[in-house]
Enzyme design. Sequence first.
Site, short mmCIF file in Angstrom:
data_model
loop_
_atom_site.label_atom_id
_atom_site.label_comp_id
_atom_site.label_asym_id
_atom_site.label_seq_id
_atom_site.Cartn_x
_atom_site.Cartn_y
_atom_site.Cartn_z
N HIS A 1 21.77 -17.95 36.06
CA HIS A 1 21.03 -18.69 35.55
C HIS A 1 21.56 -20.12 35.27
CE1 HIS A 1 18.37 -15.17 33.73
NE2 HIS A 1 18.10 -15.44 34.84
N GLU B 1 20.93 -14.34 26.03
CA GLU B 1 22.15 -14.52 26.87
C GLU B 1 23.10 -15.90 26.47
OE1 GLU B 1 20.16 -14.61 30.63
OE2 GLU B 1 20.42 -16.46 30.72
#
Lengths: 388, 286
Positions: free
Chosen positions: B248, B210
């Site tokens: 995150h 990511e």
Amino acid sequence: MNLHEYQSKGRFARFGIPVILGKVATSPQEAYEIARELGGTVVVKSQVLTGGRGKAGGVKLARTTEEAEQVANQILGMSIKGLPVRKVLIDPAANIGTEIYLGVTNDRAAGKPVMMASSEGGVEIEQVAHDKPEAIIREHIDPFLGLRDYQARNLASGINLPREHWRAFTKIAHGLYQTYLNTDAVLAEINPLVITREGQLIALDGKISIDDNALFRQPELAEMRDIEAEPKEVVHARAAGLSYVKLDGQIGCMVNGAGLAMTTMDMIKLYGGDEVGPANFLDIGGGAQADKVAVALRIILSDPGVRSVLFNIFGGITRCDEVARGILQALGEVSTNVPMVIRLNGTNAAEGRAIIDSANIPNLTSAETLTEAAQKAVDAAKQAMRAN
Amino acid sequence: MAILADKNTRLIVQGITGREGSFHTQQMIEYGAGIVVGGVTPGKGGTEHLGVPVFDTVREAVKETGADASIIFVPAPYGADAILEAVASELPLIVCITEGIPVLDMMRVYNTMKGGPSRLIGPNCPGLITPGEAKVGIIPGYITKPGGIGMVSRSGTLTYEVIWALSELDMGQSTAVGIGGDPINGTNFIDCLRMFQDDEHTEKIVLMGEIGGDEEERAAAFIKEYVTKPVAAYIAGRTAPPGRRMGHAGAIISGGAGTAQGKIDALEEAGVKVAKIPTQIPKLLS
């Protein structure tokens, strides 16, 4: 969480860094009073949580108290990168000679803090890194040893700082590292650190970003969060424990898990092309209880740009039938006729879909795959846009 | 043999009596009976929970049970201490599920562990699973299938999505590892890629990355140099705006670095097949 300039400089001062720091005004009248108190030429600086304030006209010099009032009036009415200016900092003007940069941040790859210095002060460090990477000098700091004097000297020498300033520079570098440690910062930077014509090193502007995960042990800093400067939905999302980022598109998304939420956004963009895109990032986390789903749905629907909503849930430990019930309960509390597509997969997905289907909600359809769901949400948004 | 954990793993659970700890311990026991040999909750030593003995300290638990792995479910403020306690007992494998540990704490943990005998997976991760043998974490067991695909990922539910897609097509997994979404984690892509390359049961590898940081770029360089097994990848966050944290703590594009496109380019340049959507992964591997 980012601190305003005035808050950041206040922290720097606590750790022995010389700063130029006047007072904050929220009205032109207040600005006038502060300028009179300070005497002489002042700088009126907008306090918004974004870079590029100077370029946007949010930082101006005022030679008289009247001018300070007038400039404050002008800046307090403006909006910088979409953020309304509610406060201005009135600083005494400095006699700037040279501008340098000094910052400390986390180096993920090294697993250590890194202090960076550059002779190119007053410019965003990312810009320097891009245009003139050799101008940035770096020193990795051992978290157990802390910053050592020789490292500060390496930085000073690396940016060709005249030797007579090294002692003052080292003291400031230590102060900055202490600020970083004590505020649980992910970034603490002085930009610019100026050498005045009188030969003094002083922090003219600065920025501190606090690690959100450390706010539990930084109650004083947590209190400093400027809720007024944030959109209402961001404040609501945080209170509910949701991770939410507003975007510019038309399709509201509600997803469990950050990686899957980003993927859902990407797929909407893939099928929506230039016409429609994601309206937000929203991770509801594990569990997805009904009340949390309801708050998330309210936040999504409060965005007037939203034309359709996509729920994407992968039930792992979370059971899809429970999520389905949560969504129905939320829809009982939040009424809307925006078209919605729900995609459930994983644990008890079939049961979840059956619950959704039997509820017979006219503007809620289910989809089996992520691709199908994204396409349906895109089509629904396009249709709604054409109908308008 | 797969990597990191198998049917012989002897696991203790730090925070076993908490809500999360209890729930997931139950799940781990149901998946592979015998794996959990004990638990640790300070102040509850001498009791029993879910059929296993509870100890006050990790030291005691290891001495009494012969554990060689620990999984951590304690709240974030105590996360770093829990990891360091497991490190002090030199446990070969430590998996930290806890989300929200301050990055300064993790820097100290990371530098303490460097060169030591313990391997940390996480924090802020779903742990790992070796299908049919051992579940050390929260990845739902029933979506997995034993097989030859090694998976490494920074995400949770996104990984489940791909595991599900693979299992539906009878493409089983050797081990699936979630390394976590924090800026500083104990085990990175390269560590896992090396283990999968060296593991005789792993035939193909899936990497799920990511935005944020440069771990995927460094993984790409490593693949080019060291990995001969086929690798397929997916990178989440093509549409994420710079400067905003996407859930995150580690998923943030800063200063023009850490973009999805930069990672995709680096991986493709290393010969990795990069999927446009995660469900393309099985096709790219067949």
